[in-house]
Motif scaffolding. Structure first.
Motif, PDB file in Angstrom:
ATOM      1  N   CYS B  43       0.896  -1.119  -0.024  1.00 41.26           N
ATOM      2  CA  CYS B  43      -0.067  -0.072  -0.110  1.00 41.26           C
ATOM      3  C   CYS B  43       0.830   1.347   0.035  1.00 41.26           C
ATOM      4  CB  CYS B  43      -1.094  -0.091   1.070  1.00 41.26           C
ATOM      5  SG  CYS B  43      -1.819  -1.526   1.431  1.00 41.26           S
ATOM      6  N   GLY B  44       0.629   2.174  -0.975  1.00 38.30           N
ATOM      7  CA  GLY B  44       1.312   3.440  -1.026  1.00 38.30           C
ATOM      8  C   GLY B  44       1.224   4.283  -2.473  1.00 38.30           C
ATOM      9  N   PRO B  45       2.083   5.174  -2.578  1.00 37.16           N
ATOM     10  CA  PRO B  45       1.835   5.931  -3.756  1.00 37.16           C
ATOM     11  C   PRO B  45       2.065   5.050  -5.137  1.00 37.16           C
ATOM     12  CG  PRO B  45       3.822   6.611  -2.505  1.00 37.16           C
ATOM     13  CD  PRO B  45       3.150   5.696  -1.862  1.00 37.16           C
ATOM     14  N   ALA B  46       1.347   5.236  -5.958  1.00 40.83           N
ATOM     15  CA  ALA B  46       1.440   4.657  -7.466  1.00 40.83           C
ATOM     16  C   ALA B  46       2.778   4.329  -7.989  1.00 40.83           C
ATOM     17  CB  ALA B  46       0.381   5.127  -8.296  1.00 40.83           C
ATOM     18  N   GLU B  47       3.560   5.333  -8.009  1.00 42.64           N
ATOM     19  CA  GLU B  47       4.895   5.292  -8.657  1.00 42.64           C
ATOM     20  C   GLU B  47       5.704   4.704  -7.950  1.00 42.64           C
ATOM     21  OE1 GLU B  47       3.489   7.942  -7.262  1.00 42.64           O
ATOM     22  OE2 GLU B  47       4.691   9.138  -6.036  1.00 42.64           O
ATOM     23  N   ALA B  48       5.534   4.203  -6.425  1.00 41.70           N
ATOM     24  CA  ALA B  48       6.342   3.181  -5.908  1.00 41.70           C
ATOM     25  C   ALA B  48       5.773   1.914  -5.712  1.00 41.70           C
ATOM     26  CB  ALA B  48       6.518   3.695  -4.464  1.00 41.70           C
ATOM     27  N   VAL B  49       4.339   1.630  -5.773  1.00 38.82           N
ATOM     28  CA  VAL B  49       4.045   0.552  -5.510  1.00 38.82           C
ATOM     29  C   VAL B  49       3.572  -0.500  -6.804  1.00 38.82           C
ATOM     30  CG1 VAL B  49       3.077   0.728  -3.318  1.00 38.82           C
ATOM     31  CG2 VAL B  49       1.477   1.060  -5.083  1.00 38.82           C
ATOM     32  N   GLU B  50       3.268   0.436  -7.936  1.00 42.02           N
ATOM     33  CA  GLU B  50       2.763  -0.459  -8.977  1.00 42.02           C
ATOM     34  C   GLU B  50       4.031  -0.915  -9.756  1.00 42.02           C
ATOM     35  OE1 GLU B  50       0.363   2.371 -11.043  1.00 42.02           O
ATOM     36  OE2 GLU B  50      -1.495   1.500  -9.797  1.00 42.02           O
ATOM     37  N   PRO B  51       5.176  -0.389 -10.044  1.00 42.81           N
ATOM     38  CA  PRO B  51       6.394  -0.866 -10.653  1.00 42.81           C
ATOM     39  C   PRO B  51       6.623  -1.992 -10.109  1.00 42.81           C
ATOM     40  CG  PRO B  51       6.601   1.354 -10.577  1.00 42.81           C
ATOM     41  CD  PRO B  51       5.251   1.056  -9.666  1.00 42.81           C
ATOM     42  N   PHE B  52       6.750  -2.000  -8.541  1.00 44.35           N
ATOM     43  CA  PHE B  52       7.317  -2.997  -7.764  1.00 44.35           C
ATOM     44  C   PHE B  52       6.457  -4.359  -7.819  1.00 44.35           C
ATOM     45  CE2 PHE B  52       7.602  -5.497  -3.986  1.00 44.35           C
ATOM     46  CZ  PHE B  52       8.930  -5.628  -3.480  1.00 44.35           C
ATOM     47  N   ALA B  53       5.133  -4.096  -7.751  1.00 46.30           N
ATOM     48  CA  ALA B  53       4.144  -5.040  -7.889  1.00 46.30           C
ATOM     49  C   ALA B  53       4.524  -5.912  -9.348  1.00 46.30           C
ATOM     50  CB  ALA B  53       2.677  -4.868  -7.739  1.00 46.30           C
ATOM     51  N   ALA B  54       4.522  -5.022 -10.366  1.00 45.16           N
ATOM     52  CA  ALA B  54       4.613  -5.859 -11.841  1.00 45.16           C
ATOM     53  C   ALA B  54       5.797  -6.564 -11.715  1.00 45.16           C
ATOM     54  CB  ALA B  54       4.774  -4.428 -12.902  1.00 45.16           C
ATOM     55  N   GLU B  55       6.892  -6.395 -10.838  1.00 44.73           N
ATOM     56  CA  GLU B  55       8.229  -7.233 -11.259  1.00 44.73           C
ATOM     57  C   GLU B  55       8.080  -8.183  -9.844  1.00 44.73           C
ATOM     58  OE1 GLU B  55      11.474  -4.761 -10.341  1.00 44.73           O
ATOM     59  OE2 GLU B  55      10.896  -3.536 -12.159  1.00 44.73           O
ATOM     60  N   HIS B  56       7.012  -8.267  -9.129  1.00 45.70           N
ATOM     61  CA  HIS B  56       7.345  -9.528  -8.021  1.00 45.70           C
ATOM     62  C   HIS B  56       6.086 -10.188  -8.218  1.00 45.70           C
ATOM     63  CE1 HIS B  56      10.540  -6.547  -6.685  1.00 45.70           C
ATOM     64  NE2 HIS B  56      11.019  -7.584  -6.402  1.00 45.70           N
ATOM     65  N   ASP B  57       6.204 -11.513  -8.245  1.00 39.22           N
ATOM     66  CA  ASP B  57       4.895 -12.419  -8.097  1.00 39.22           C
ATOM     67  C   ASP B  57       4.567 -12.251  -6.667  1.00 39.22           C
ATOM     68  OD1 ASP B  57       5.073 -13.475 -10.520  1.00 39.22           O
ATOM     69  OD2 ASP B  57       6.445 -15.157  -9.842  1.00 39.22           O
ATOM     70  N   ARG B  58       3.248 -12.703  -6.400  1.00 39.72           N
ATOM     71  CA  ARG B  58       2.797 -12.738  -5.243  1.00 39.72           C
ATOM     72  C   ARG B  58       2.631 -11.387  -4.533  1.00 39.72           C
ATOM     73  NH1 ARG B  58       6.101 -15.512  -1.934  1.00 39.72           N
ATOM     74  NH2 ARG B  58       7.381 -15.867  -3.752  1.00 39.72           N
ATOM     75  N   CYS B  59       2.862 -10.402  -5.335  1.00 36.47           N
ATOM     76  CA  CYS B  59       2.712  -9.032  -4.593  1.00 36.47           C
ATOM     77  C   CYS B  59       1.775  -8.287  -5.441  1.00 36.47           C
ATOM     78  CB  CYS B  59       4.099  -8.296  -4.691  1.00 36.47           C
ATOM     79  SG  CYS B  59       3.876  -6.449  -3.934  1.00 36.47           S
ATOM     80  N   ARG B  60       0.636  -7.535  -4.764  1.00 35.76           N
ATOM     81  CA  ARG B  60      -0.378  -6.816  -5.566  1.00 35.76           C
ATOM     82  C   ARG B  60      -0.380  -5.414  -5.189  1.00 35.76           C
ATOM     83  NH1 ARG B  60      -5.796  -6.290  -4.818  1.00 35.76           N
ATOM     84  NH2 ARG B  60      -5.789  -7.793  -2.872  1.00 35.76           N
ATOM     85  N   ALA B  61      -0.346  -4.608  -5.838  1.00 39.69           N
ATOM     86  CA  ALA B  61      -0.272  -3.052  -5.575  1.00 39.69           C
ATOM     87  C   ALA B  61      -1.845  -2.370  -5.070  1.00 39.69           C
ATOM     88  CB  ALA B  61       0.127  -2.250  -6.703  1.00 39.69           C
ATOM     89  N   CYS B  62      -1.669  -1.629  -4.131  1.00 37.61           N
ATOM     90  CA  CYS B  62      -2.826  -0.982  -3.664  1.00 37.61           C
ATOM     91  C   CYS B  62      -2.670   0.529  -3.399  1.00 37.61           C
ATOM     92  CB  CYS B  62      -3.376  -1.584  -2.463  1.00 37.61           C
ATOM     93  SG  CYS B  62      -4.791  -0.868  -1.929  1.00 37.61           S
ATOM     94  N   VAL B  63      -2.919   1.260  -4.260  1.00 33.21           N
ATOM     95  CA  VAL B  63      -2.762   2.821  -4.215  1.00 33.21           C
ATOM     96  C   VAL B  63      -3.184   3.439  -3.023  1.00 33.21           C
ATOM     97  CG1 VAL B  63      -2.721   4.794  -5.771  1.00 33.21           C
ATOM     98  CG2 VAL B  63      -2.026   2.720  -6.803  1.00 33.21           C
ATOM     99  N   ALA B  64      -2.390   4.321  -2.419  1.00 34.38           N
ATOM    100  CA  ALA B  64      -3.020   5.256  -1.615  1.00 34.38           C
ATOM    101  C   ALA B  64      -2.288   6.485  -1.860  1.00 34.38           C
ATOM    102  CB  ALA B  64      -2.384   4.660  -0.132  1.00 34.38           C
ATOM    103  N   THR B  65      -3.215   7.475  -1.587  1.00 33.27           N
ATOM    104  CA  THR B  65      -2.778   8.694  -2.344  1.00 33.27           C
ATOM    105  C   THR B  65      -2.100   9.713  -1.139  1.00 33.27           C
ATOM    106  OG1 THR B  65      -4.868   9.593  -2.078  1.00 33.27           O
ATOM    107  CG2 THR B  65      -4.120   8.768  -4.165  1.00 33.27           C
ATOM    108  N   GLU B  66      -2.392   9.292   0.237  1.00 31.74           N
ATOM    109  CA  GLU B  66      -1.915  10.104   1.302  1.00 31.74           C
ATOM    110  C   GLU B  66      -0.651   9.456   2.145  1.00 31.74           C
ATOM    111  OE1 GLU B  66      -5.792  12.657   2.684  1.00 31.74           O
ATOM    112  OE2 GLU B  66      -6.469  10.675   2.558  1.00 31.74           O
ATOM    113  N   GLU B  67      -0.455  10.209   3.039  1.00 31.42           N
ATOM    114  CA  GLU B  67       0.725   9.706   3.981  1.00 31.42           C
ATOM    115  C   GLU B  67       0.456  10.448   5.419  1.00 31.42           C
ATOM    116  OE1 GLU B  67       4.932  10.419   2.602  1.00 31.42           O
ATOM    117  OE2 GLU B  67       5.738   9.410   4.541  1.00 31.42           O
ATOM    118  N   ILE B  68       0.638   9.728   6.393  1.00 27.21           N
ATOM    119  CA  ILE B  68       0.708  10.240   7.706  1.00 27.21           C
ATOM    120  C   ILE B  68       2.042  10.206   8.142  1.00 27.21           C
ATOM    121  CG2 ILE B  68      -0.289   9.523   9.948  1.00 27.21           C
ATOM    122  CD1 ILE B  68      -2.470   8.459   8.975  1.00 27.21           C
ATOM    123  N   THR B  69       2.413  11.376   8.461  1.00 29.87           N
ATOM    124  CA  THR B  69       3.789  11.324   8.909  1.00 29.87           C
ATOM    125  C   THR B  69       3.901  11.530  10.487  1.00 29.87           C
ATOM    126  OG1 THR B  69       3.629  13.987   8.815  1.00 29.87           O
ATOM    127  CG2 THR B  69       4.338  12.752   6.782  1.00 29.87           C
TER     128      THR B  69
END
Lengths: 335, 335
Positions: B43-69
């Motif tokens: 779970c995280g920003p599209a630019e981080a989670v989508e390419p990673f999920a595309a490259e890794h089996d058994r990993c699904r991206a779930c886009v989240a647009t906000e961040e709690i600091t």
């Protein structure tokens, strides 16, 4: 010590400490020798205190036939054993023959005797045990470390005021930074007690700088850490226990092979300075702040040097009139 | 890992940790590689989670647009930022797509999201943060270390039960010795909360052995230390801070002269073992006990290995059905 130093009389519990009179008496002798304006009333069994007093100038024997031991319930023991060295010693202060009392006996019993026999300063809600902690950085002060397990926010305000006075006068540290021990630096953090104490301290303690966390204590981020006696006692014993475990582990690591042993030998001079900087021997005693005169508790495992320094710090606390400053501050708060 | 291991799905906060996705993603990759039955919802920003999920089996991206600091007020941030990686991750568990959640983000925010979004197990009064502390002796468990600053005695009983279950199952330590963190070993010691909790734990917690003091924690005298979240947090941070100060001081002592430096070099192999034994890297994560599924908090300063181990321990907690055991115990207590 200079001749202008004011004469003081300290009542000393001859039975304090894990090893008793055999450690306390040489400590008293050393203190008398170093401070020519010091008088001691040595309280304990006749066979220990009378021969010692006969041999030492400025030392008077005060026979006490009972002893309060580490396992006894403090307040009950103090009420029942009226002729214990501890109660007899506190009575010397109460009745004006001594201006302060020092014991390396059971901390709980010294706290009980200090409060019940010597008595509170007018306006002080709860006397508090204030410890001076050795740190590799510099000494730090924590108050309360065990006299009051349950506290109201107002008590913590007074602990802060009393500990600040002690730190300024006895540790000679002007404008000490006083922090509230808490679980976060933000103002709204903490349990109900810490939140309410924070708000009051902001108003009433000029030296208050805000919240501190557990990691700040030994790091000496601030000078004085204020907390309830439960949290303070846990924190203090955690620091002592963690140091012991880690130094034990370093020692074990050193003994692993001839090479590591040689390494440890070469490091010895460096480690010796460190171990001296965090030894409580030079500190000697922790004050029970808020009682009349001075009432000081030495470590149970004090050696002769620690006893000597505990008596010196008691004399210093008397001479600097810490109790009068506390009484003034308490009176101002009531006004 | 053997083929018989049950497949699990863990939702992972890609933004946790002081350095964020650049540390979390390699940690996820390593966890997926080591555990072939592990599935991750990242779970995280599209630019981080989508390419990673595309490259890794058994990993699904779930886009989240906000961040709690780190600086935000936890509960407020969780309520407002519905599309934060943290809230989105917890929702995966709530809605049954994942069985557990791991984040190395702000501890306060993970606690708030775990409780508010995933939700409590029926019968659990207050979920509690349970930490596994590395000690040179062996790992020890402390609960609560910060989720509940103000506690009732009943809460502490439940903390004891939940932490005992976690210790037995996940740390694989049968019949753990459970102690109450207090300011003396005698039963009557402590503040009101500790006294009342002691009496209740004696009745209701079979593994209860009595009171422990601050010095017992790192000494690993017992297995589980139960306390309110205020005292536990102060104690935990005191241990961490004291270790840091002392190791810093040893390092400084080592650098004092060419001779001490040589000595430190020779001791290195011994000290390395020690430093590994007290590193939190292998522990990886602390569970928020009492919420459905599993909700685990990693250290803010986790490295790749710590993230990997945090995800492994989350999977282990799910597979061992810690939540079901807690639910059963809570149900028995109500019966």
């Amino acid at each position: 010590m200079s001749e202008q130093v004011e004469p003081v009389t300290v009542a000393v519990d001859a039975l304090g400490g894990d090893v008793g009179a055999s450690v306390v008496l040489p400590g008293v002798a050393a203190a008398l020798e170093e401070d020519p304006q010091l008088n001691v009333i040595l309280c304990g069994p006749a066979e220990a205190v009378e021969p010692f007093a006969a041999e030492h100038d400025r030392c008077r024997a005060c026979v006490a036939t009972e002893e309060i031991t580490m396992g006894e319930h403090p307040a009950t023991a103090v009420r029942r054993k009226k002729d214990s060295s501890l109660v007899v010693g506190c009575r010397q202060v109460k009745e004006g023959r001594a201006q302060g009392f020092f014991s390396a006996g059971s901390t709980g019993a010294v706290l009980a005797a200090g409060t019940l026999v010597i008595g509170r300063i007018k306006g002080v809600a709860r006397p508090a045990l204030c410890t001076v902690l050795p740190s590799p950085v510099r000494h730090v002060v924590m108050c309360d470390v065990g006299a009051n397990a349950d506290c109201k926010p107002e008590y913590l305000v007074q602990f802060a005021q009393m500990a600040a006075i002690y730190t300024e006068l006895v540790l000679e540290r002007p404008n000490p930074k006083v922090a509230l021990l808490n679980i976060g630096t933000e103002e709204a953090k903490g349990n109900k007690l810490a939140q309410e104490a924070h708000a009051l301290m902001k108003e009433r303690v000029p030296q208050f700088v805000g919240n501190a966390e557990g990691g700040d204590v030994l790091a000496a981020t601030y000078d004085v850490y204020v907390t309830d006696g439960f949290t303070g006692n846990v924190c203090l014993k955690t620091i002592e226990g963690t140091s012991k475990v880690l130094f034990g582990a370093v020692k074990q690591a050193a003994g692993k092979s001839p090479l590591t042993l040689l390494g440890a030998g070469l490091m010895k001079s460096g480690l010796k300075d460190l171990s001296e900087s965090i030894s409580s021997e030079r500190i000697g005693a922790a004050p029970l702040l808020g009682v009349k005169g001075a009432c000081m508790v030495g470590h149970g495992n004090s050696n002769e040097t620690a006893i000597k320094n505990g008596i010196h710090i008691t004399a210093k606390t008397i001479r600097l009139r810490v109790d009068e400053m506390i009484a003034q501050t308490a009176a101002q708060a009531r006004a």
